[in-house]
Design a protein around this motif. Structure first.
Motif, PDB file in Angstrom:
ATOM      1  N   ASP A 137      44.315  17.004 -11.412  1.00  0.00           N
ATOM      2  CA  ASP A 137      45.593  16.334 -11.633  1.00  0.00           C
ATOM      3  C   ASP A 137      45.612  15.476 -12.901  1.00  0.00           C
ATOM      4  O   ASP A 137      46.081  14.348 -12.889  1.00  0.00           O
ATOM      5  CB  ASP A 137      45.970  15.476 -10.404  1.00  0.00           C
ATOM      6  CG  ASP A 137      47.433  15.046 -10.448  1.00  0.00           C
ATOM      7  OD1 ASP A 137      48.255  15.802 -10.996  1.00  0.00           O
ATOM      8  OD2 ASP A 137      47.750  13.942  -9.952  1.00  0.00           O
ATOM      9  N   LEU A 138      45.072  16.005 -13.966  1.00  0.00           N
ATOM     10  CA  LEU A 138      45.118  15.274 -15.236  1.00  0.00           C
ATOM     11  C   LEU A 138      46.116  15.951 -16.161  1.00  0.00           C
ATOM     12  O   LEU A 138      46.144  17.176 -16.263  1.00  0.00           O
ATOM     13  CB  LEU A 138      43.726  15.275 -15.899  1.00  0.00           C
ATOM     14  CG  LEU A 138      43.651  14.516 -17.228  1.00  0.00           C
ATOM     15  CD1 LEU A 138      43.725  13.008 -17.007  1.00  0.00           C
ATOM     16  CD2 LEU A 138      42.373  14.851 -17.983  1.00  0.00           C
TER      17      LEU A 138
ATOM     18  N   GLU B 209      35.139  15.861 -18.262  1.00  0.00           N
ATOM     19  CA  GLU B 209      34.435  14.776 -17.569  1.00  0.00           C
ATOM     20  C   GLU B 209      35.106  14.446 -16.231  1.00  0.00           C
ATOM     21  O   GLU B 209      34.449  14.298 -15.209  1.00  0.00           O
ATOM     22  CB  GLU B 209      34.394  13.514 -18.446  1.00  0.00           C
ATOM     23  CG  GLU B 209      33.347  13.616 -19.535  1.00  0.00           C
ATOM     24  CD  GLU B 209      33.472  12.505 -20.591  1.00  0.00           C
ATOM     25  OE1 GLU B 209      32.735  12.571 -21.575  1.00  0.00           O
ATOM     26  OE2 GLU B 209      34.325  11.609 -20.423  1.00  0.00           O
ATOM     27  N   ARG B 210      36.434  14.350 -16.268  1.00  0.00           N
ATOM     28  CA  ARG B 210      37.158  13.994 -15.047  1.00  0.00           C
ATOM     29  C   ARG B 210      37.033  15.108 -14.004  1.00  0.00           C
ATOM     30  O   ARG B 210      36.790  14.853 -12.830  1.00  0.00           O
ATOM     31  CB  ARG B 210      38.631  13.740 -15.371  1.00  0.00           C
ATOM     32  CG  ARG B 210      39.462  13.522 -14.110  1.00  0.00           C
ATOM     33  CD  ARG B 210      40.851  13.023 -14.459  1.00  0.00           C
ATOM     34  NE  ARG B 210      41.767  13.243 -13.368  1.00  0.00           N
ATOM     35  CZ  ARG B 210      42.386  12.265 -12.706  1.00  0.00           C
ATOM     36  NH1 ARG B 210      42.186  11.023 -13.024  1.00  0.00           N
ATOM     37  NH2 ARG B 210      43.242  12.552 -11.732  1.00  0.00           N
ATOM     38  N   HIS B 211      37.174  16.334 -14.466  1.00  0.00           N
ATOM     39  CA  HIS B 211      37.110  17.483 -13.550  1.00  0.00           C
ATOM     40  C   HIS B 211      35.738  17.533 -12.863  1.00  0.00           C
ATOM     41  O   HIS B 211      35.652  17.744 -11.658  1.00  0.00           O
ATOM     42  CB  HIS B 211      37.372  18.762 -14.356  1.00  0.00           C
ATOM     43  CG  HIS B 211      37.754  19.932 -13.514  1.00  0.00           C
ATOM     44  ND1 HIS B 211      39.043  20.416 -13.452  1.00  0.00           N
ATOM     45  CD2 HIS B 211      37.017  20.714 -12.691  1.00  0.00           C
ATOM     46  CE1 HIS B 211      39.076  21.455 -12.617  1.00  0.00           C
ATOM     47  NE2 HIS B 211      37.852  21.666 -12.150  1.00  0.00           N
TER      48      HIS B 211
ATOM     49  N   ASP C 126      37.682   7.987 -10.775  1.00  0.00           N
ATOM     50  CA  ASP C 126      37.823   7.730 -12.213  1.00  0.00           C
ATOM     51  C   ASP C 126      36.895   6.611 -12.671  1.00  0.00           C
ATOM     52  O   ASP C 126      36.340   6.666 -13.760  1.00  0.00           O
ATOM     53  CB  ASP C 126      39.264   7.319 -12.541  1.00  0.00           C
ATOM     54  CG  ASP C 126      40.127   8.531 -12.819  1.00  0.00           C
ATOM     55  OD1 ASP C 126      39.571   9.581 -13.190  1.00  0.00           O
ATOM     56  OD2 ASP C 126      41.353   8.433 -12.649  1.00  0.00           O
ATOM     57  N   GLY C 127      36.767   5.594 -11.830  1.00  0.00           N
ATOM     58  CA  GLY C 127      35.979   4.423 -12.202  1.00  0.00           C
ATOM     59  C   GLY C 127      34.511   4.510 -11.814  1.00  0.00           C
ATOM     60  O   GLY C 127      33.773   3.545 -11.944  1.00  0.00           O
TER      61      GLY C 127
ATOM     62  N   ARG D 121      45.265   7.359  -3.472  1.00  0.00           N
ATOM     63  CA  ARG D 121      45.423   6.751  -4.793  1.00  0.00           C
ATOM     64  C   ARG D 121      44.232   5.833  -5.112  1.00  0.00           C
ATOM     65  O   ARG D 121      43.726   5.804  -6.229  1.00  0.00           O
ATOM     66  CB  ARG D 121      46.736   5.966  -4.839  1.00  0.00           C
ATOM     67  CG  ARG D 121      47.095   5.502  -6.235  1.00  0.00           C
ATOM     68  CD  ARG D 121      48.412   4.819  -6.261  1.00  0.00           C
ATOM     69  NE  ARG D 121      48.430   3.633  -5.414  1.00  0.00           N
ATOM     70  CZ  ARG D 121      49.480   2.839  -5.266  1.00  0.00           C
ATOM     71  NH1 ARG D 121      50.602   3.113  -5.874  1.00  0.00           N
ATOM     72  NH2 ARG D 121      49.410   1.773  -4.491  1.00  0.00           N
ATOM     73  N   SER D 122      43.801   5.098  -4.095  1.00  0.00           N
ATOM     74  CA  SER D 122      42.669   4.192  -4.283  1.00  0.00           C
ATOM     75  C   SER D 122      41.380   4.981  -4.539  1.00  0.00           C
ATOM     76  O   SER D 122      40.571   4.629  -5.405  1.00  0.00           O
ATOM     77  CB  SER D 122      42.535   3.319  -3.030  1.00  0.00           C
ATOM     78  OG  SER D 122      41.446   2.442  -3.143  1.00  0.00           O
TER      79      SER D 122
END
Ligand code: ZN
Length: 213
Positions: free
Chosen positions: A77-78, A93-95, A157-158, A150-151
């Motif tokens: 979802d980017l 990286e996110r994937h 991500d973090g 969402r959290s």
């Protein structure tokens, strides 16, 4: 291959990792020869470039064009620009983070658009089912699930998803006022999940590790 395989970034990373470990048993082979061997052993294809083609095809199938070069990845979802090198790197990286988290958790948060739709359905449902507390609880849980996703997304991500609470604990931490969840439904949720005060202050819906809050 009978089972449906996901030739994602994690899959490719595992193939490359195998190529590295083959060094011990095959000191005579150079790096690209070891990649060929790893492709045969790990991916069941004859050549590394075939494994790369499977990977590329799989990743491409998840990318949805939104504009001339704006792309949305249906998996992580980017939204990003496919013609920018730094965006491609960002996506990779996110994937990969998402694949790792999903593998470990057996769960992946819903994409933003679906979450927003869920929230809408939840708010409407709670309003329309005033006479049916059981149904209201169902819709309230839908709202909590959207906030949880969402959290958790923020945690992936973090890079702190490993310490993010599971849904049951998250539900116990969330404190909703009567304008969001009717008190009767909130009480049922409290009875089911308990109440953990402190980690998520009222009005907020993200869990953060203590040192980042
Ligand atoms: Zn992606």
């Amino acid at each position: 291959m009978s089972e449906k395989k996901h030739y994602g970034y994690l899959w490719l990373a595992e193939l490359k990792k195998l190529a590295k470990t083959l060094k011990k048993d095959h000191p005579d082979l150079n790096h690209s020869q070891r990649l060929e061997l790893a492709a045969q052993q790990f991916a069941g294809v004859r050549h590394y470039h075939e494994a790369m083609a499977l990977h590329k095809q799989y990743i491409d199938s998840l990318q949805e064009r939104k504009g001339s070069s704006l792309v949305n990845c249906k998996y992580c979802d980017l939204n990003y620009y496919a013609d920018l090198a730094e965006d491609l790197k960002w996506h990779e990286e996110r994937h990969l983070k998402y694949e790792k988290a999903e593998k470990a958790l057996g769960y992946k948060p819903e994409a933003r658009e679906e979450r927003e739709a869920s929230k809408q359905v939840a708010y409407e449902g709670m309003y329309l089912q005033k006479e049916n507390p059981k149904k209201q609880v169902e819709y309230a849980l839908k709202l909590i699930r959207a906030h949880f996703d969402r959290s958790l997304e923020a945690a992936i991500d973090g890079d702190y998803w490993k310490s993010h609470p599971p849904f049951e604990a998250f539900a116990a931490m969330m404190d909703y006022g009567p304008s969001l969840i009717p008190p009767e439904a909130m009480q049922v949720i409290r009875n089911r999940y308990g109440c953990i005060e402190g980690p998520i202050p009222r009005g907020l819906s993200y869990w953060f590790p203590r040192n980042q809050a």
